[in-house]
Design a protein around this motif. Structure first.
Motif, mmCIF file in Angstrom:
data_model
loop_
_atom_site.group_PDB
_atom_site.id
_atom_site.type_symbol
_atom_site.label_atom_id
_atom_site.label_comp_id
_atom_site.label_asym_id
_atom_site.label_seq_id
_atom_site.Cartn_x
_atom_site.Cartn_y
_atom_site.Cartn_z
ATOM 1 N N VAL A 1 -15.733 12.295 14.516
ATOM 2 C CA VAL A 1 -14.748 12.791 13.539
ATOM 3 C C VAL A 1 -13.688 11.720 13.304
ATOM 4 C CG1 VAL A 1 -13.035 14.579 13.027
ATOM 5 C CG2 VAL A 1 -15.125 15.170 14.298
ATOM 6 N N PHE A 2 -13.444 11.418 12.036
ATOM 7 C CA PHE A 2 -12.395 10.461 11.658
ATOM 8 C C PHE A 2 -11.127 11.213 11.251
ATOM 9 C CE2 PHE A 2 -16.321 8.109 10.821
ATOM 10 C CZ PHE A 2 -16.054 6.906 11.462
ATOM 11 N N ASP A 3 -10.005 10.783 11.789
ATOM 12 C CA ASP A 3 -8.705 11.357 11.410
ATOM 13 C C ASP A 3 -8.301 10.736 10.071
ATOM 14 O OD1 ASP A 3 -6.288 12.748 11.617
ATOM 15 O OD2 ASP A 3 -5.322 11.087 12.680
ATOM 16 N N TRP A 4 -9.000 11.114 9.025
ATOM 17 C CA TRP A 4 -8.999 10.391 7.750
ATOM 18 C C TRP A 4 -7.750 10.616 6.900
ATOM 19 C CZ3 TRP A 4 -12.848 7.063 6.009
ATOM 20 C CH2 TRP A 4 -12.737 6.637 4.690
ATOM 21 N N ASN A 5 -7.280 11.834 6.801
ATOM 22 C CA ASN A 5 -6.250 12.176 5.812
ATOM 23 C C ASN A 5 -4.814 11.994 6.288
ATOM 24 O OD1 ASN A 5 -8.084 13.201 3.709
ATOM 25 N ND2 ASN A 5 -8.554 14.786 5.216
ATOM 26 N N ILE B 1 0.824 -1.204 0.000
ATOM 27 C CA ILE B 1 0.000 0.000 0.000
ATOM 28 C C ILE B 1 0.855 1.249 0.000
ATOM 29 C CG2 ILE B 1 -0.207 0.044 2.532
ATOM 30 C CD1 ILE B 1 -2.921 1.023 -0.021
ATOM 31 N N SER B 2 2.032 1.172 0.656
ATOM 32 C CA SER B 2 2.926 2.335 0.695
ATOM 33 C C SER B 2 3.477 2.656 -0.692
ATOM 34 C CB SER B 2 4.077 2.096 1.678
ATOM 35 O OG SER B 2 4.777 0.915 1.348
ATOM 36 N N ASP B 3 3.673 1.621 -1.549
ATOM 37 C CA ASP B 3 4.142 1.852 -2.917
ATOM 38 C C ASP B 3 3.106 2.644 -3.711
ATOM 39 O OD1 ASP B 3 6.410 0.414 -2.328
ATOM 40 O OD2 ASP B 3 5.580 -1.480 -3.044
ATOM 41 N N VAL B 4 1.843 2.286 -3.512
ATOM 42 C CA VAL B 4 0.758 2.955 -4.233
ATOM 43 C C VAL B 4 0.597 4.387 -3.754
ATOM 44 C CG1 VAL B 4 -1.718 2.910 -4.754
ATOM 45 C CG2 VAL B 4 -0.444 0.763 -4.569
ATOM 46 N N LEU B 5 0.592 4.562 -2.431
ATOM 47 C CA LEU B 5 0.367 5.884 -1.862
ATOM 48 C C LEU B 5 1.530 6.832 -2.103
ATOM 49 C CD1 LEU B 5 -1.288 4.859 1.503
ATOM 50 C CD2 LEU B 5 -2.410 5.887 -0.462
ATOM 51 N N PRO C 1 -1.462 13.839 -2.361
ATOM 52 C CA PRO C 1 -2.410 13.935 -1.242
ATOM 53 C C PRO C 1 -3.783 14.379 -1.738
ATOM 54 C CG PRO C 1 -0.325 14.977 -0.686
ATOM 55 C CD PRO C 1 -0.254 14.646 -2.140
ATOM 56 N N LYS C 2 -4.783 13.601 -1.389
ATOM 57 C CA LYS C 2 -6.141 13.891 -1.827
ATOM 58 C C LYS C 2 -7.063 13.817 -0.623
ATOM 59 C CE LYS C 2 -9.576 12.341 -5.193
ATOM 60 N NZ LYS C 2 -9.919 11.278 -6.162
ATOM 61 N N PRO C 3 -7.804 14.889 -0.324
ATOM 62 C CA PRO C 3 -8.657 14.877 0.862
ATOM 63 C C PRO C 3 -9.776 13.858 0.754
ATOM 64 C CG PRO C 3 -9.091 16.823 -0.487
ATOM 65 C CD PRO C 3 -7.886 16.159 -1.065
ATOM 66 N N GLY C 4 -10.113 13.247 1.893
ATOM 67 C CA GLY C 4 -11.196 12.282 1.919
ATOM 68 C C GLY C 4 -12.546 12.957 1.740
ATOM 69 N N LYS D 1 4.531 4.706 7.125
ATOM 70 C CA LYS D 1 4.400 3.850 5.942
ATOM 71 C C LYS D 1 3.425 4.431 4.922
ATOM 72 C CE LYS D 1 5.491 -0.426 8.418
ATOM 73 N NZ LYS D 1 5.002 -1.789 8.794
ATOM 74 N N LEU D 2 3.059 5.684 5.129
ATOM 75 C CA LEU D 2 2.146 6.415 4.241
ATOM 76 C C LEU D 2 0.720 5.861 4.256
ATOM 77 C CD1 LEU D 2 4.479 6.968 1.140
ATOM 78 C CD2 LEU D 2 4.064 8.523 3.050
ATOM 79 N N ARG D 3 0.371 5.129 5.302
ATOM 80 C CA ARG D 3 -0.973 4.561 5.404
ATOM 81 C C ARG D 3 -1.907 5.530 6.134
ATOM 82 N NH1 ARG D 3 0.211 -0.918 8.461
ATOM 83 N NH2 ARG D 3 1.099 0.667 9.838
ATOM 84 N N ARG D 4 -3.099 5.688 5.589
ATOM 85 C CA ARG D 4 -4.123 6.468 6.263
ATOM 86 C C ARG D 4 -4.907 5.557 7.211
ATOM 87 N NH1 ARG D 4 -6.145 8.546 0.540
ATOM 88 N NH2 ARG D 4 -5.813 6.323 0.282
ATOM 89 N N LEU D 5 -5.826 6.163 7.924
ATOM 90 C CA LEU D 5 -6.596 5.430 8.932
ATOM 91 C C LEU D 5 -7.205 4.144 8.372
ATOM 92 C CD1 LEU D 5 -7.970 5.577 11.837
ATOM 93 C CD2 LEU D 5 -9.877 6.657 10.662
#
Length: 270
Positions: A225-229, A69-73, A78-81, A234-238
């Motif tokens: 509230v989700f800490d989404w972004n 997933i880190s390779d993809v991200l 950066p794109k807001p949820g 490892k560049l992983r979001r929530l």
């Protein structure tokens, strides 16, 4: 005379023999076409075999390496949820174990979503946008074992960071740390039972455990509230972390989706 004739004949024979020997040396030896072809093919066969082996090794190496997933991200900007991201994720994951009819009751309505963070806000400025009447809400909140606002993040360290960054918003309200690292669940139970808590920040696993034990009441909850972004090392979001995603979905199923559908709970993506 006879002796002279014999000498002449011997010299002629010598000259003839010399001519034949010279002719034999100048004539190339015939080479078998079969042998010549065999020698010509050998280097070509060797080259083809080596190329084939190299191709097989390359394909095996490619198959062994899994895309992370880190390779993809890392390659994505950066794109807001958005609310659609959460709605799609919930439906995709819950469709594995629920029927089509059951899924209709688990849809998050558009009306339950508040404006999402466009990556220009700090946590304090974002929460002020979501809840402009926070001071009045916290003043009127008197119920123990309950919260007005809940913020879900991926780790204890991230929870502490969020608590520090919301100073301008929270004012003098009581904030509770809702994670497992270095804090026993009994300590959190005592704090919820002892006094009034306005805001909780923590991980979905610990929050879910407190709800299951009937220690955390959701009746007063107005904002989730989700800490989404935010991304970890490892560049992983929530929701990119499998175990966190699983716990969030279980938490939503427990009662939060029904509160959203009843229009008593609003969702935000920070």
């Amino acid at each position: 005379m006879r002796h002279r004739d014999t000498s002449d004949n011997e010299e002629k024979e010598k000259d003839l023999n010399m001519a034949e020997m010279m002719q034999e040396e100048s004539t190339p030896m015939p080479v078998s076409p079969k042998k010549d072809n065999q020698f010509a093919l050998q280097p070509q066969e060797c080259f083809l075999l080596r190329a084939k082996e190299k191709k097989e090794k390359t394909s095996k190496t490619k198959k062994r390496r899994k895309k992370k997933i880190s390779d993809v991200l890392a390659k994505s900007e950066p794109k807001p949820g958005t609310p659609e991201d959460l709605q799609k994720l919930v439906m995709d994951q819950l469709s594995i174990k629920h029927s089509v009819i059951e899924l209709e009751e688990l849809k998050l309505p558009d009306s339950c979503f508040l404006p999402a963070n466009d990556l220009s806000h700090s946590l304090s400025s974002y929460l002020k946008q979501l809840c402009p009447k926070w001071a009045k809400l916290r003043k009127n909140h008197k119920e123990k074992k309950s919260l007005i606002m809940l913020i879900i993040c991926s780790s204890a360290l991230r929870a502490l960071e969020l608590i520090r960054s919301m100073t301008a918003f929270k004012g003098d309200c009581k904030v509770l740390k809702l994670f497992a690292k270095h804090i026993k669940i009994q300590e959190q139970v005592k704090l919820l039972e002892k006094g009034v808590v306005h805001l909780g920040v923590g991980t979905p696993g610990r929050i879910k455990a407190l709800i299951q034990q009937d220690v955390l009441n959701l009746n007063s909850l107005k904002y989730l509230v989700f800490d989404w972004n935010w991304r970890d090392q490892k560049l992983r979001r929530l929701m990119d972390i499998p175990e966190i995603r699983k716990e969030v979905l279980e938490l939503l199923e427990m009662r939060l989706i029904s509160l959203c559908r009843a229009d008593s709970l609003k969702l935000g993506l920070f």
